[in-house]
Scaffold this active site. Structure first.
Site, PDB file in Angstrom:
ATOM      1  N   HIS A  17      -5.912 -12.269   1.075  1.00  0.00           N
ATOM      2  CA  HIS A  17      -6.873 -11.154   1.461  1.00  0.00           C
ATOM      3  C   HIS A  17      -6.928 -11.877   2.865  1.00  0.00           C
ATOM      4  CE1 HIS A  17      -8.447 -10.358  -2.644  1.00  0.00           C
ATOM      5  NE2 HIS A  17      -7.836  -9.411  -2.206  1.00  0.00           N
ATOM      6  N   ARG A  90       1.906  -7.005  -1.573  1.00  0.00           N
ATOM      7  CA  ARG A  90       2.796  -8.033  -2.130  1.00  0.00           C
ATOM      8  C   ARG A  90       3.993  -7.639  -2.399  1.00  0.00           C
ATOM      9  NH1 ARG A  90      -2.062  -9.143  -6.437  1.00  0.00           N
ATOM     10  NH2 ARG A  90      -1.690  -6.913  -6.379  1.00  0.00           N
TER      11      ARG A  90
END
Length: 163
Positions: A17, A90
């Protein structure tokens, strides 16, 4: 001035993040990290705790703000005067989900675009769910979350388990 919103649960915030937050602030004039109250998720931290944790890590950056919201993301963007949604990827599974969300948000508001940023490879396997599982079994999460949050995450897990 371009304002982007980086939405998520951030339960807890990870280095993945943080990577997306810091890279977003180099691209956009103003970045709002928008902590959502996801009714479909059982969260480890309250919205207020998540806001405080994120502010602890990115509070010194002039062009990053941390806020919470409920409801439709596109409505939050309109209130904030933002026109871009930032999401981190991701892998392929994230892409499949995020492209659906981007198209849905575009349908709801034609003026809003979504920018997908690939996370750095060193963060590609990190998820908040994995962090919670590792902490539950008393594993080491150093290097996976910002150092400033390590003790807070462990303390919350101990409290939740009544230890």
């Amino acid at each position: 001035m371009t304002t982007a919103v980086y939405p998520g649960s951030f339960d807890p915030m990870t280095n993945g993040h943080l990577d997306i937050m810091l890279r977003s602030m180099r691209i956009f004039d103003r970045v709002i990290v928008a902590v959502l109250n996801n009714i479909d998720k059982r969260c480890m931290f309250t919205v207020e705790e998540r806001l405080a944790m994120i502010k602890k890590v990115v509070g010194n950056y002039d062009n990053i703000e941390v806020k919470s919201f409920e409801g439709l993301l596109v409505d939050f963007l309109k209130v904030e005067g933002a026109d871009v949604i930032v999401k981190g990827l991701r892998g392929v599974a994230d892409f499949d989900y995020e492209i659906q969300m981007a198209h849905t948000n575009k349908k709801l508001s034609q003026d809003i675009d979504t920018v997908l940023l690939m996370t750095e490879p060193c963060n590609s396997y990190i998820s908040s769910s994995n962090i919670k599982q590792i902490v539950h079994f008393e594993g080491d999460i150093s290097g996976l979350v910002p150092d400033e949050l390590l003790e807070e995450i462990y303390a919350k897990e101990r409290k939740n388990r009544g230890i």
